[in-house]
Motif scaffolding. Structure first.
Motif, mmCIF file in Angstrom:
data_model
loop_
_atom_site.group_PDB
_atom_site.id
_atom_site.type_symbol
_atom_site.label_atom_id
_atom_site.label_comp_id
_atom_site.label_asym_id
_atom_site.label_seq_id
_atom_site.Cartn_x
_atom_site.Cartn_y
_atom_site.Cartn_z
ATOM 1 N N LYS A 209 7.254 0.100 14.003
ATOM 2 C CA LYS A 209 8.068 1.166 14.604
ATOM 3 C C LYS A 209 9.573 0.873 14.552
ATOM 4 C CE LYS A 209 4.750 3.946 15.993
ATOM 5 N NZ LYS A 209 4.536 5.200 15.270
ATOM 6 N N THR A 210 9.951 -0.378 14.331
ATOM 7 C CA THR A 210 11.379 -0.720 14.341
ATOM 8 C C THR A 210 11.907 -1.128 12.967
ATOM 9 O OG1 THR A 210 10.814 -2.974 15.008
ATOM 10 C CG2 THR A 210 11.392 -1.435 16.774
ATOM 11 N N THR A 211 11.073 -0.987 11.937
ATOM 12 C CA THR A 211 11.506 -1.361 10.585
ATOM 13 C C THR A 211 11.768 -0.079 9.790
ATOM 14 O OG1 THR A 211 10.144 -3.346 10.708
ATOM 15 C CG2 THR A 211 10.871 -2.676 8.521
ATOM 16 N N PRO A 212 12.990 0.138 9.318
ATOM 17 C CA PRO A 212 13.353 1.437 8.736
ATOM 18 C C PRO A 212 12.401 1.944 7.662
ATOM 19 C CG PRO A 212 15.306 0.130 9.081
ATOM 20 C CD PRO A 212 14.147 -0.759 9.420
ATOM 21 N N ASP A 213 11.951 1.105 6.744
ATOM 22 C CA ASP A 213 11.099 1.638 5.667
ATOM 23 C C ASP A 213 9.640 1.798 6.084
ATOM 24 O OD1 ASP A 213 10.843 -1.198 5.715
ATOM 25 O OD2 ASP A 213 9.962 -1.147 3.713
ATOM 26 N N SER B 24 0.820 -1.227 0.000
ATOM 27 C CA SER B 24 0.000 0.000 0.000
ATOM 28 C C SER B 24 0.845 1.264 0.000
ATOM 29 C CB SER B 24 -0.903 0.036 1.239
ATOM 30 O OG SER B 24 -1.850 -0.978 1.170
ATOM 31 N N MET B 25 2.118 1.120 0.215
ATOM 32 C CA MET B 25 2.997 2.293 0.216
ATOM 33 C C MET B 25 3.329 2.644 -1.224
ATOM 34 S SD MET B 25 5.328 1.134 3.415
ATOM 35 C CE MET B 25 6.558 2.413 3.239
ATOM 36 N N PRO B 26 3.563 3.900 -1.594
ATOM 37 C CA PRO B 26 3.721 5.052 -0.698
ATOM 38 C C PRO B 26 2.437 5.855 -0.505
ATOM 39 C CG PRO B 26 4.398 5.666 -2.889
ATOM 40 C CD PRO B 26 3.880 4.246 -2.983
#
Ligand code: SF4
Length: 239
Positions: A95-99, A66-68
């Motif tokens: 919250k802990t996954t960079p992308d 669904s990104m961006p």
């Protein structure tokens, strides 16, 4: 319930009505209320062959697809907090996954969860949209089959830790929309936060079960009365 999996009623890739911005929305199966006015009564039973089991990893894949186009993820229901351990794991992963960590994390809840559930969710949750069906507990019992004591405690607690995004009121003509209902609700909410964000939702009959099908939908005059009354009581943050 297996760890790392949730029973899911539905997934929507993009929504403008389930929190701020454009959101990926997960509707969890199962609810601890049984509201006469429920628009999705098929989400109430926890065990149903219609629900699908998803892992955190399954959902991260769907969120990435669904990104961006999305600004965040909302978990709704049914009652989302009945599967709070899964919410905690999914939001922690976001919250802990960079992308993914720029995505905001919201919960849409009926508020019927104890403080320790909210405490466990708070570190990974940006905001909660909480439904208050009616302030009067006797009416609440008639409309939902349950007391609202825990709901009222949840509103107070979430506001105290700055995690209450908005209180949502589904107003049903002749059921929970008397002047007395609205005035007592406004006073209760303003005593907690003078800038409480309140969203009015108009009752419609689509999807509801037999009892509520005979009730009148809220029309534009009803909505205007609700708005006028809340504004007159001092609710400024009305949506
Ligand atoms: S809390 Fe929501 S999902 Fe649960 S029964 Fe009530 S309206 Fe339906």
């Amino acid at each position: 319930m297996k760890a790392h999996h949730a029973l899911v009623a539905d997934v929507i890739s993009f929504s403008w009505v389930d929190g701020p911005g454009n959101r990926f929305v997960l509707f969890l199966q199962g609810c601890n209320f049984n509201c006469l006015a429920c628009h999705n009564p098929q989400t109430i039973p926890l065990q149903t062959p219609r629900a699908t089991l998803y892992s955190v990893e399954d959902l991260l894949l769907k969120i990435r697809a669904s990104m961006p186009y999305i600004s965040g993820v909302t978990i709704s229901g049914g009652e989302a907090t009945m599967q709070y351990e899964f919410i905690s794991e999914l939001f922690q992963a976001i919250k802990t996954t960079p992308d993914l960590q720029h995505l905001t994390t919201f919960i849409d809840s009926n508020g019927n969860a104890p403080e320790d559930v909210w405490r466990s969710l708070a570190p990974v949750t940006d905001g909660v949209m909480l439904d208050l069906k009616v302030l009067d507990d006797e009416k609440h019992f008639e409309l939902t089959g349950n007391s609202n004591k825990q709901v009222l405690d949840s509103i107070k607690f979430l506001a105290s830790i700055n995690k209450l995004f908005e209180v949502r009121l589904l107003l049903v003509p002749s059921q929970n929309d008397s002047d007395e209902d609205l005035i007592s609700t406004a006073r209760f909410l303003l005593a907690i936060d003078t800038d409480m964000r309140v969203k009015i939702n108009a009752f419609m009959t689509h999807g509801v079960r037999a009892t509520a099908r005979s009730w009148s939908p809220a029309n534009s005059q009803d909505l205007q009365r609700y708005r006028d009354l809340f504004l007159s009581q001092g609710i400024k943050n009305l949506v």
